[in-house]
Design a protein around this motif. Structure first.
Motif, PDB file in Angstrom:
ATOM      1  N   ASN A 146      61.902  20.065 106.064  1.00  0.00           N
ATOM      2  CA  ASN A 146      62.652  20.729 107.128  1.00  0.00           C
ATOM      3  C   ASN A 146      63.947  21.285 106.546  1.00  0.00           C
ATOM      4  O   ASN A 146      64.378  20.891 105.468  1.00  0.00           O
ATOM      5  CB  ASN A 146      62.978  19.743 108.250  1.00  0.00           C
ATOM      6  CG  ASN A 146      61.749  19.376 109.034  1.00  0.00           C
ATOM      7  OD1 ASN A 146      61.083  20.237 109.593  1.00  0.00           O
ATOM      8  ND2 ASN A 146      61.421  18.096 109.058  1.00  0.00           N
TER       9      ASN A 146
ATOM     10  N   THR B  53      61.681  29.382 114.724  1.00  0.00           N
ATOM     11  CA  THR B  53      61.901  27.987 115.089  1.00  0.00           C
ATOM     12  C   THR B  53      61.372  27.710 116.492  1.00  0.00           C
ATOM     13  O   THR B  53      60.817  28.580 117.142  1.00  0.00           O
ATOM     14  CB  THR B  53      63.397  27.621 114.958  1.00  0.00           C
ATOM     15  OG1 THR B  53      63.544  26.206 115.024  1.00  0.00           O
ATOM     16  CG2 THR B  53      64.249  28.327 116.010  1.00  0.00           C
ATOM     17  N   ARG B  54      61.562  26.507 116.944  1.00  0.00           N
ATOM     18  CA  ARG B  54      61.173  26.125 118.299  1.00  0.00           C
ATOM     19  C   ARG B  54      62.385  26.290 119.209  1.00  0.00           C
ATOM     20  O   ARG B  54      63.453  26.680 118.741  1.00  0.00           O
ATOM     21  CB  ARG B  54      60.627  24.692 118.296  1.00  0.00           C
ATOM     22  CG  ARG B  54      61.596  23.663 117.815  1.00  0.00           C
ATOM     23  CD  ARG B  54      60.856  22.390 117.397  1.00  0.00           C
ATOM     24  NE  ARG B  54      61.805  21.421 116.915  1.00  0.00           N
ATOM     25  CZ  ARG B  54      62.241  20.391 117.602  1.00  0.00           C
ATOM     26  NH1 ARG B  54      61.808  20.169 118.824  1.00  0.00           N
ATOM     27  NH2 ARG B  54      63.117  19.563 117.096  1.00  0.00           N
TER      28      ARG B  54
ATOM     29  N   ALA C 184      66.684  19.978 116.829  1.00  0.00           N
ATOM     30  CA  ALA C 184      66.441  21.418 116.982  1.00  0.00           C
ATOM     31  C   ALA C 184      67.736  22.183 116.719  1.00  0.00           C
ATOM     32  O   ALA C 184      68.831  21.619 116.744  1.00  0.00           O
ATOM     33  CB  ALA C 184      65.947  21.717 118.398  1.00  0.00           C
TER      34      ALA C 184
ATOM     35  N   HIS D 257      55.423  23.460 113.620  1.00  0.00           N
ATOM     36  CA  HIS D 257      55.624  22.390 112.639  1.00  0.00           C
ATOM     37  C   HIS D 257      55.749  22.956 111.230  1.00  0.00           C
ATOM     38  O   HIS D 257      55.993  22.232 110.272  1.00  0.00           O
ATOM     39  CB  HIS D 257      54.460  21.393 112.717  1.00  0.00           C
ATOM     40  CG  HIS D 257      54.767  20.096 112.057  1.00  0.00           C
ATOM     41  ND1 HIS D 257      54.231  19.751 110.831  1.00  0.00           N
ATOM     42  CD2 HIS D 257      55.555  19.076 112.431  1.00  0.00           C
ATOM     43  CE1 HIS D 257      54.679  18.558 110.490  1.00  0.00           C
ATOM     44  NE2 HIS D 257      55.488  18.128 111.432  1.00  0.00           N
TER      45      HIS D 257
ATOM     46  N   TYR E 139      53.282  24.161 119.459  1.00  0.00           N
ATOM     47  CA  TYR E 139      54.392  23.491 118.801  1.00  0.00           C
ATOM     48  C   TYR E 139      54.512  23.945 117.343  1.00  0.00           C
ATOM     49  O   TYR E 139      53.525  23.961 116.618  1.00  0.00           O
ATOM     50  CB  TYR E 139      54.189  21.974 118.860  1.00  0.00           C
ATOM     51  CG  TYR E 139      55.329  21.208 118.251  1.00  0.00           C
ATOM     52  CD1 TYR E 139      56.495  21.001 118.960  1.00  0.00           C
ATOM     53  CD2 TYR E 139      55.239  20.693 116.962  1.00  0.00           C
ATOM     54  CE1 TYR E 139      57.549  20.310 118.406  1.00  0.00           C
ATOM     55  CE2 TYR E 139      56.282  19.995 116.398  1.00  0.00           C
ATOM     56  CZ  TYR E 139      57.440  19.806 117.127  1.00  0.00           C
ATOM     57  OH  TYR E 139      58.476  19.125 116.576  1.00  0.00           O
TER      58      TYR E 139
ATOM     59  N   PRO F 244      61.160  23.740 112.199  1.00  0.00           N
ATOM     60  CA  PRO F 244      61.389  23.241 113.552  1.00  0.00           C
ATOM     61  C   PRO F 244      62.677  22.436 113.679  1.00  0.00           C
ATOM     62  O   PRO F 244      63.184  22.235 114.770  1.00  0.00           O
ATOM     63  CB  PRO F 244      60.163  22.362 113.817  1.00  0.00           C
ATOM     64  CG  PRO F 244      59.728  21.905 112.474  1.00  0.00           C
ATOM     65  CD  PRO F 244      60.095  23.005 111.523  1.00  0.00           C
TER      66      PRO F 244
END
Length: 156
Positions: free
Chosen positions: A99, A44-45, A53, A78, A76, A13
């Motif tokens: 991440n 991804t978001r 982001a 994660h 969402y 994310p």
């Protein structure tokens, strides 16, 4: 990453600077392309949702280079998964809390597990396919056409 990579999946994310020699997501994907990687998918978001982001201009540049981007606006995202499929027929998948950032790989205390195997029928492959499914995800191109819909938390 000494063996030739056929396919790479990055699911995170958050994107930011990366450790050298890659420096950032564009540098990492360029490295894979120079090595002859056939395909790169990123899950991804929504790009530009916040400072952590993926940046919208980065998403556009990656898409122009043939990187397939899957946007998961809801629920969402994660998950953090880094999946390498090698030309020799085996795969390595790293699953954990890191991440795709320098913090995730160098600064923070994170936990990451490595799963190795042969073939394409593993639980890792099934989960990646589920996260890329259209219905739960949109391709970057569809996300643009659909007006860049906000994420579950009202991002964008």
């Amino acid at each position: 990453m000494s063996d030739d990579i056929a396919h790479m999946v990055v699911c995170s994310p958050f994107f930011d600077k990366l450790p050298a020699p890659f420096n950032d997501l564009l540098g990492f994907c360029s490295f894979l392309n120079r090595r002859g990687t056939d395909s790169i998918n990123i899950i991804t978001r929504p790009p530009g949702a916040d400072p952590q982001a993926m940046k919208l201009d980065v998403a556009r540049r990656l898409a122009a280079q043939g990187v397939r981007i899957f946007i998961r606006a809801s629920p969402y995202l994660h998950a953090k998964v880094y999946h390498f499929e090698y030309r020799k027929g085996y795969y390595r998948t790293f699953i954990g809390s890191s991440n795709f950032t320098v913090g995730g790989f160098e600064r923070n205390h994170e936990v990451v597990s490595e799963v190795e195997g042969v073939g394409v029928g593993s639980a890792c492959h099934r989960e990646i396919a589920r996260m890329e499914e259209l219905g739960g995800a949109q391709t970057f191109e569809a996300w643009i056409v659909n007006g860049q819909p906000k994420g579950e938390l009202g991002e964008i």
